[in-house]
Each structure stands twice: as C-alpha cells, then as structure tokens.
Design a protein around this motif. Structure first.
Motif, short mmCIF file in Angstrom:
data_model
loop_
_atom_site.label_atom_id
_atom_site.label_comp_id
_atom_site.label_asym_id
_atom_site.label_seq_id
_atom_site.Cartn_x
_atom_site.Cartn_y
_atom_site.Cartn_z
N GLU A 17 0.84 -1.20 0.00
CA GLU A 17 0.00 0.00 0.00
C GLU A 17 0.87 1.25 0.00
N VAL A 18 0.66 2.11 -0.97
CA VAL A 18 1.42 3.35 -1.07
C VAL A 18 1.02 4.27 0.08
N PRO A 19 1.97 4.78 0.89
CA PRO A 19 1.62 5.69 1.98
C PRO A 19 0.92 6.94 1.46
N THR A 20 -0.06 7.42 2.20
CA THR A 20 -0.81 8.61 1.80
C THR A 20 0.11 9.80 1.55
N THR A 21 1.10 9.98 2.41
CA THR A 21 1.98 11.15 2.30
C THR A 21 2.77 11.18 1.00
N TRP A 22 2.98 10.01 0.38
CA TRP A 22 3.78 9.98 -0.84
C TRP A 22 3.09 10.74 -1.97
N PHE A 23 1.77 10.79 -1.95
CA PHE A 23 1.06 11.52 -3.00
C PHE A 23 1.32 13.03 -2.90
N GLN A 24 1.68 13.49 -1.69
CA GLN A 24 2.04 14.89 -1.51
C GLN A 24 3.33 15.24 -2.27
N SER A 25 4.11 14.24 -2.61
CA SER A 25 5.36 14.47 -3.33
C SER A 25 5.17 14.52 -4.85
N LEU A 26 3.97 14.14 -5.33
CA LEU A 26 3.74 14.14 -6.78
C LEU A 26 3.90 15.53 -7.37
N ASN A 27 3.30 16.52 -6.72
CA ASN A 27 3.37 17.90 -7.20
C ASN A 27 4.83 18.35 -7.32
N ALA A 28 5.60 18.09 -6.28
CA ALA A 28 7.01 18.50 -6.29
C ALA A 28 7.80 17.75 -7.36
N MET A 29 7.53 16.47 -7.52
CA MET A 29 8.23 15.69 -8.54
C MET A 29 7.94 16.23 -9.94
N PHE A 30 6.68 16.54 -10.20
CA PHE A 30 6.31 17.10 -11.52
C PHE A 30 6.98 18.46 -11.76
N ILE A 31 7.11 19.25 -10.70
CA ILE A 31 7.76 20.56 -10.87
C ILE A 31 9.23 20.39 -11.21
N VAL A 32 9.91 19.50 -10.51
CA VAL A 32 11.32 19.27 -10.79
C VAL A 32 11.51 18.78 -12.23
N LEU A 33 10.60 17.92 -12.68
CA LEU A 33 10.71 17.38 -14.04
C LEU A 33 10.34 18.40 -15.11
N PHE A 34 9.31 19.20 -14.85
CA PHE A 34 8.77 20.04 -15.92
C PHE A 34 9.10 21.52 -15.81
N ALA A 35 9.65 21.98 -14.68
CA ALA A 35 10.02 23.39 -14.58
C ALA A 35 11.02 23.79 -15.66
N PRO A 36 12.08 22.98 -15.92
CA PRO A 36 13.00 23.36 -17.00
C PRO A 36 12.32 23.38 -18.37
N VAL A 37 11.35 22.47 -18.56
CA VAL A 37 10.63 22.42 -19.84
C VAL A 37 9.81 23.70 -20.04
N ILE A 38 9.07 24.09 -19.00
CA ILE A 38 8.26 25.31 -19.09
C ILE A 38 9.15 26.53 -19.29
N ALA A 39 10.26 26.60 -18.54
CA ALA A 39 11.17 27.74 -18.68
C ALA A 39 11.72 27.83 -20.09
N SER A 40 12.08 26.67 -20.68
CA SER A 40 12.63 26.68 -22.04
C SER A 40 11.56 27.06 -23.06
N ILE A 41 10.31 26.69 -22.79
CA ILE A 41 9.22 27.07 -23.70
C ILE A 41 9.08 28.60 -23.73
N TRP A 42 9.13 29.23 -22.54
CA TRP A 42 9.04 30.70 -22.51
C TRP A 42 10.17 31.32 -23.32
N ILE A 43 11.37 30.76 -23.19
CA ILE A 43 12.53 31.32 -23.91
C ILE A 43 12.36 31.12 -25.42
N LYS A 44 11.95 29.92 -25.84
CA LYS A 44 11.82 29.64 -27.28
C LYS A 44 10.72 30.47 -27.93
#
Length: 489
Positions: free
Chosen positions: A289-316
């Motif tokens: 069973e996945v601990p409930t608190t682990w879902f709180q890390s999804l938002n942060a994980m997505f930001i770490v993965l996609f923040a550089p992508v979004i920043a590069s989109i603004w630049i391009k």
C-alpha cells in the motif's frame, strides 16, 4: 565602507542563486514534511485505534489546516516590513529559521512528556512556526530578485530555478516523512522531528556560505539602502510613491485577487485531497500500500521534471512569450482541468464508499495542478520583484503572501464543507460539489483575467521589457506633463 559583491556565475546565473536554492530546499523540506502529516496527525485516533494524534474530526482538522496555512502566509507582511525597515533580509532569515526549527521540535514533543498539555504544546509549536515563517519566507524570495538588475530577462528563469529548489525539498519531504512515520509505528511526532532537522540544515548552509556568495545583499535594510542611493544622487522624494510605482502596485493588487482563487483550489492538496487519498483511494500496488503522504510528493516531482521544460518554452517563444497576466490565466485553466480528474475519481465510486477510486485520477489531478502552478507561482514572485519599489520590496512581497494567506483560509473553509463526521456517502457528495465548484470558478476567473491582460500590461510601464526602464518611463511622463501644461497656458 566598501560594498562586498557576490562572487561569480554558474550556468549563466549568479552563484548566490544556488545558495538561496539550497537554503530554500531544506526550509521547504521542513515545511512540507510538516504539511504532509498535519491533518493526518489531527484526525488520528478518530479513524484508528491506538493512534498517536489528537482525535479531531475531518472538518475541524481541515479548518485548522486552513487557518494555519493562512497565517503562514499572513505573517510575511510583518516580516517583510521588519526586514525592510530594521533587520535587513539576511538577519530576518536567521531569526526566522531558528524559530521554525524550534516550532517543529515543539510539535515533535512526545505526548508522554507533557501529559494533559498536548493541545497547548501543539498550539505553541504552530505559533512559533508561523512567526518564524513570517520572517523567513518573504526575505529569501526578495534576495533572489536582488541578484539581478532591472530589465534583466534572466530573472524569470532564476525564479523558476529557485522554484525547483523549493520542490526538490517538497518532493523529498513526503517520501522521507512518510517513511519515518511508518518506521516509528505511525508516530507522526517523529515526522515533526524530522522536519526540524531539515530546518537546521537550511540555517547551517546559509550561515557558512552567505557572505561569500551573496556579498552584502540582504545585510542592509532596503529603506536605508534606497535612502543612501537617493542622497548620493542628491534626490529627495517629496511624494511617497510616483505614478509609475502606484500603477505597478495596482497590478500586484489585481493579480493578487486572482492568485487567491488559484491557491484556494490548489491548497486542497494538503486538506481535502489528502483525506480523499487516505479514505477513498485504492493505494494498493500488488500487496503493498502506497503511503498517503507519498502523493504529496507528486506535485514536487512534476515541478522538478517540468520546470525546465516550461522555462525553455518561454525562452523559445521569444517575442511571442505570453505576458504575466496571460500566464496567470493559463494557470487557472490548468487548475480547473486538474479538478476534472477529481470529479472523475468521485464518479468512478458511484456514490458507494466501499468502492475505492483509482490512484491515477490523483496523479492526473496533481499533474495539471502542477502545470498551473508553474504558469503562476514563480511568475508571480518574479513579477513582484519587478514591480515593487525598492524601498518597500520585502513589504510588497509580504503583501503578495497576504493574498496567499487569504487563499489558504478560504481553501480550508471550502474543504471543511465535506462535513463534520456525517455519513460517508454524504461526504462523497459534498466532495463532488466542492471539486466542481472550484473548477467552474477557476475557468470563469481565467477568462476575466485574459480579457484584462492588456490593461494590466499598460500599468506595468515596461517592467517586463529590457528597453523600457522606470527611468525612461518617468522621463516620458515628465515630458507629457510639461506638454499638457504648455497647452493649458
């Protein structure tokens, strides 16, 4: 007195940015570790036998969560003023960090040590955390902006990098605190101790490297710094704020109203969505069973993965890059899409509490909420540092967090509408209404903000353009005024 300058660059940015990145990483680890378990700690004993919590109802826990997170974003207004007028940003960060560490350790005080005073110790810990956060939060964000000159287009990218630091800490917090609580047989207070250790790490890093990598940034109160600059130029301002400054502050105020709507929805993550994950979501992967608190890390994980992508989109996008109000409107739209996934989760259950919804609904909701956050939060921080007059920069950052304070309290009140321990089917129906209401409100707000965007950009007076500085706008304003006076005569 000679002014010490920050040393060197890394990846095209001042090295001081990466110090602030690391300091904020551990501070956010501390805060989000506590945030991930606060509501669960409050309701424990109600739902489990032999729990380690305080035994509150779900509605009371979510309401307290909203009040706490609201105050967390209210006190930066006071902390920003103290830093601007008296302490300086660097000293405010040290004092705030110490208080936050103390607050975490007070929350982690075992109940057996203070029999009969558990609630008093709990409130003392929360109060100390709130005061410390008020001194820490606005000032470290303002220091990021102080690393760059006006019109420097690296500033938005810097806040995106800084935002990655926030979310690396947030990602680690949910995983680590969930594992620590599980290792101590569900004792949430062990998680608070873990959070306090993270805050100590933040203070140590800032103490040893700040002077070398930041120079004198943050050591002198902003009001005194601007006064000395004006005296050096032989200028004495008779008017508290110029027309340009007043217009720019108007933009901050208007955008703040829309940021309330975004964060009131987004902060359901730590309250209503956290409880929905715990009670109504199938978290089983095989026999684990996945601990409930682990879902709180999804938002942060997505930001770490996609923040550089979004920043590069603004630049391009270059000249076609959306302005700040349009980016905010996109953020509100993505928030609405995320809540469509939560509506899907409730519909899958068909009103039957014995049927658990798929965890993939939550993954989709957190993903789109993250896309909205990336379009709004780092852009908002950057915008405030662009638009706020230097002498009240930290105060205006505190005012920005005041809007988020209101959002958190409103979000807590909205989330508490799930009900005070009523029938589970009734709670599901209430959750459905809450998710749908937030989605509709976010879409309407996005449309209104998009239609207002051109006017808001006019009020910025070129703050987002390298070629149109405040000095140039002031010269133009003086010339136009003189022309009008000549016509009158």
């Amino acid at each position: 007195m000679s002014e010490a300058k920050p040393q060197g660059t890394m990846f095209g940015h001042p090295k001081g940015l990466f110090l602030l990145f690391t300091t904020e990483l551990w501070e956010r680890f501390s805060y989000y570790a506590m945030r991930a378990i606060l509501v669960l700690y409050l309701v424990d004993k109600v739902q489990t036998e032999g729990g380690h919590g305080l035994g509150w109802t779900q509605a009371d826990a979510i309401s307290l969560y909203g009040t706490f997170t609201g105050l967390v974003y209210l006190t930066p207004l006071i902390g920003g003023w103290l830093a601007d007028a008296h302490l300086g940003q660097r000293k405010a960060i040290y004092i705030g960090g110490f208080l936050m560490a103390a607050g975490q350790f007070l929350l982690g005080t075992p109940h057996a040590w203070v029999p009969g005073m558990e609630i008093e110790m709990f409130y003392l810990g929360l109060g100390t955390l709130i005061l410390g956060n008020g001194l820490f939060k606005p000032n470290i964000s303002t220091m990021v902006g102080d690393l760059y000159e006006e019109g420097d287009h690296r500033r938005d990218g810097a806040f995106t990098i800084f935002y990655m630091g926030i979310n690396v800490g947030a990602f680690l917090s949910g995983i680590v605190v969930g594992s620590v609580v599980a290792a101590y047989d569900g004792n949430f207070q062990a998680g608070f101790i873990c959070a306090g250790i993270g805050m100590i790490a933040s203070l140590i890093i800032q103490f040893f490297f700040a002077q070398k990598l930041l120079g004198d940034i943050g050591t002198v109160p902003a009001a005194k710094l601007e006064q000395s600059k004006n005296e050096a130029k032989g200028e004495v301002r008779k008017e508290p704020l110029t027309k340009v400054e007043r217009d720019r502050i108007k933009v901050i105020m208007v955008m703040g109203l829309f940021t309330i709507i975004f964060w009131a929805g987004f902060e359901q993550a730590g309250g209503l969505m956290n409880l929905f994950t715990n009670d109504f979501t199938d978290r089983m992967i095989g026999s684990w069973e996945v601990p409930t608190t682990w879902f709180q890390s999804l938002n942060a994980m997505f930001i770490v993965l996609f923040a550089p992508v979004i920043a590069s989109i603004w630049i391009k996008l270059g000249k076609n890059e959306p302005n700040s109000p349009v980016k905010f409107a996109l953020g509100l739209f993505f928030l609405a899409v995320g809540f469509l996934f939560m509506i899907g989760a409730v519909l899958e259950m068909g009103g039957d509490a014995s049927v658990k919804s798929s965890m993939w609904w939550l993954v989709g909701a957190y993903f789109f909420h993250t896309m909205g956050e990336l379009c709004l939060s780092p852009i908002g921080l950057s915008m405030v540092t662009k638009l706020a007059p230097l002498r009240i920069a930290s105060l205006m950052m505190g005012a920005w967090f005041l809007f988020i304070a209101a959002a958190n309290k409103i979000g807590g009140l909205v989330g508490s509408l799930i009900g005070h321990g009523g029938a589970v089917e009734e709670q599901l129906a209430n959750a459905m209404a809450i998710f749908a209401g937030i989605a509709i409100t976010a879409v309407i707000s996005a449309i209104i903000l998009y239609l207002m965007s051109d006017k808001l950009v006019d009020w910025m007076h070129g703050a987002e353009s390298k070629l149109d500085t405040e000095e140039q706008v002031l010269e133009e304003e003086i010339a136009v005024t003189a022309e009008h006076e000549a016509i009158k005569r």
